[in-house]
Design a protein around this motif. Sequence first.
Motif, PDB file in Angstrom:
ATOM      1  N   ALA A  19      -2.237   4.258   5.339  1.00  0.00           N
ATOM      2  CA  ALA A  19      -3.156   3.147   5.599  1.00  0.00           C
ATOM      3  C   ALA A  19      -2.441   1.891   6.085  1.00  0.00           C
ATOM      4  O   ALA A  19      -2.417   0.882   5.389  1.00  0.00           O
ATOM      5  N   PRO A  20      -1.844   1.940   7.250  1.00  0.00           N
ATOM      6  CA  PRO A  20      -1.156   0.730   7.726  1.00  0.00           C
ATOM      7  C   PRO A  20      -2.143  -0.311   8.243  1.00  0.00           C
ATOM      8  O   PRO A  20      -3.253   0.034   8.662  1.00  0.00           O
ATOM      9  N   SER A  21      -1.735  -1.551   8.199  1.00  0.00           N
ATOM     10  CA  SER A  21      -2.519  -2.601   8.846  1.00  0.00           C
ATOM     11  C   SER A  21      -2.001  -2.721  10.279  1.00  0.00           C
ATOM     12  O   SER A  21      -0.783  -2.823  10.475  1.00  0.00           O
ATOM     13  N   ARG A  46      -3.933   9.805   2.500  1.00  0.00           N
ATOM     14  CA  ARG A  46      -4.098   8.906   3.644  1.00  0.00           C
ATOM     15  C   ARG A  46      -2.865   8.047   3.819  1.00  0.00           C
ATOM     16  O   ARG A  46      -2.106   7.780   2.879  1.00  0.00           O
ATOM     17  N   ASP A  85      -6.113  -0.306   8.280  1.00  0.00           N
ATOM     18  CA  ASP A  85      -6.598  -1.395   7.412  1.00  0.00           C
ATOM     19  C   ASP A  85      -6.713  -2.658   8.255  1.00  0.00           C
ATOM     20  O   ASP A  85      -5.839  -3.531   8.238  1.00  0.00           O
ATOM     21  N   ARG A 101       2.420   5.186  -2.284  1.00  0.00           N
ATOM     22  CA  ARG A 101       2.703   3.944  -1.565  1.00  0.00           C
ATOM     23  C   ARG A 101       3.885   3.257  -2.226  1.00  0.00           C
ATOM     24  O   ARG A 101       4.415   3.728  -3.243  1.00  0.00           O
ATOM     25  N   TYR A 120      -8.213  -6.353   1.364  1.00  0.00           N
ATOM     26  CA  TYR A 120      -7.691  -4.992   1.231  1.00  0.00           C
ATOM     27  C   TYR A 120      -8.064  -4.323  -0.098  1.00  0.00           C
ATOM     28  O   TYR A 120      -8.426  -3.140  -0.133  1.00  0.00           O
ATOM     29  N   ARG A 174      -5.703   5.837   8.243  1.00  0.00           N
ATOM     30  CA  ARG A 174      -6.692   4.778   8.025  1.00  0.00           C
ATOM     31  C   ARG A 174      -6.109   3.447   8.472  1.00  0.00           C
ATOM     32  O   ARG A 174      -5.029   3.059   8.012  1.00  0.00           O
ATOM     33  N   SER A 213      -9.905  -0.888   0.179  1.00  0.00           N
ATOM     34  CA  SER A 213      -9.113   0.303  -0.088  1.00  0.00           C
ATOM     35  C   SER A 213      -9.759   1.163  -1.181  1.00  0.00           C
ATOM     36  O   SER A 213      -9.820   2.399  -1.073  1.00  0.00           O
ATOM     37  N   HIS A 243       3.109  -2.088  -4.696  1.00  0.00           N
ATOM     38  CA  HIS A 243       1.663  -1.969  -4.915  1.00  0.00           C
ATOM     39  C   HIS A 243       1.288  -1.627  -6.360  1.00  0.00           C
ATOM     40  O   HIS A 243       0.110  -1.393  -6.645  1.00  0.00           O
TER      41      HIS A 243
HETATM   42  N1  GLU Z   1      -2.624  -1.609   4.237  1.00  0.00           N
HETATM   43  C1  GLU Z   1      -1.906  -1.485   2.998  1.00  0.00           C
HETATM   44  C2  GLU Z   1      -0.447  -1.699   3.262  1.00  0.00           C
HETATM   45  O1  GLU Z   1       0.006  -1.440   4.357  1.00  0.00           O
HETATM   46  C3  GLU Z   1      -2.148  -0.123   2.409  1.00  0.00           C
HETATM   47  C4  GLU Z   1      -1.614   0.067   1.056  1.00  0.00           C
HETATM   48  C5  GLU Z   1      -2.151   1.342   0.437  1.00  0.00           C
HETATM   49  O2  GLU Z   1      -1.593   2.386   0.704  1.00  0.00           O
HETATM   50  O3  GLU Z   1      -3.123   1.281  -0.278  1.00  0.00           O
HETATM   51  O4  GLU Z   1       0.277  -2.181   2.409  1.00  0.00           O
END
Ligand code: GLU
Length: 440
Positions: free
Chosen positions: A7-9, A5, A41, A200, A182, A39, A186, A204
């Motif tokens: 997963a941008p905000s 996935r 976020d 990622r 998150y 996805r 997540s 993270h």
């Molecule tokens: N929304 C998170 C971000 O953009 C996702 C991080 C992830 O991949 O879990 O940093």
Amino acid sequence: MTVTRFAPSPTGYLHIGNLRTALFNWLIAKQQGGTFILRLDDTDPERSKPEYADAIQQDLEWLGLTWDRIETQSSRLDRYADAADRMRADGRLYEAFETPTELDLKRKKQLNMGRPPVYDRGALALSDAEKAALRAERGGHWRFKLDHERIEWTDGILGDISIDAASVSDPVLIRGDGQVLYTIASVVDDTDMGITDVVRGSDHVTNTATQIQIMAALGHSHPRFAHHSLLTGPQGEALSKRLGTLSLRDLRAAGIEPMALLSHLARLGSSDPVELRTTHQELIDGFDLSRFGSAPTKFDVDDLRPLTARVLHARPYADVAEALAARGIDGPKAEPFWLMARENVQVIADVDPLWDIVQNGATPLIAEEDADFIADALAHLPPQPWGETSWSDWANTMKERSGRKGKALFMPLRKALSGMERGPDMARLMPLLSKAPKGS
Ligand code: GLU
């Protein structure tokens, strides 16, 4: 089956750093014939905006990074509440009441005493009566109680990682106002959706450690993790401040070609050289996550221009007809114009001044010492319309009349006719010119 996935905000436009994450996850899914989920976020109702959610999709579509499914966290809040209830029942989620100012003070004290600024679990010592009083006064937030043991995983890029959970603060999963954060959202998504691989940014890594424990607390094993290095500017400077100017929309507006961008990012930071790929399949076939290193990766936006130029040089007219028409370049001349111009452009916008010359004639560039020669040359231009041999006919005529040859012959003629010191093949430009140079 592989499921990844991105997963941008939706709190801003995608930038080059986000693209690295999106691309790696997309490539892994495609390489394995798996599923790629987009996805959003969007659990922060204030900062998440529908226009950014739309823009994210447009940017990925522009690059051809298509997704099999789209999910939004805002539509899954009941799943997160369920998970939180289960962890509360198991004693893994506890209520805490410190304000940001109090937490800040605690951190400062710890640092002053030379201790790591880890949350001291003060809330665990509160009696029920104290909690009730604080709850009435300010409301509580919810923290996950980490097991103080080492958290270990083999990272797809960083190798074996081992983090002492005692060196990490118990993460806040639910804010005082009830907003789910998150970290828990997540974890629930990654397990519900059967995500097998998460790539990622290395910012993270600590999240990953805590998420591994949260997944276990919910009865799940964790996906494979890989953390790519962060991008820096060409001098190694942090890119975070400049990322706003490195949005995918800006790069698109600047004429950067999708395959140039993708080819660059699919290799940058790996031990393989950057190679221009012409299809997505070639990118997929040539991708190997294990070739990427952990050192920060330098990114220079200027590197995208020569790659874009190479994409354009090979591009057939049919593929650019629409883009050219949008710039007012159409009609019977458009195709030969493109075939002449494409070798001389870095980005598509560079065709504009060439088309202007073709339509309106150039403003001649005449060095003082060539003034007489050019006056004579312009008086002896072959009759229009010009064809394939007009350039050589004209040059031969002027060679005989002036005795000039080589650069002394061709350069002044080129500058007079095109207004440029270098540029297109004159034999191909001349038949396209509608008008003799201005003032001739
Ligand atoms: N929304 C998170 C971000 O953009 C996702 C991080 C992830 O991949 O879990 O940093």
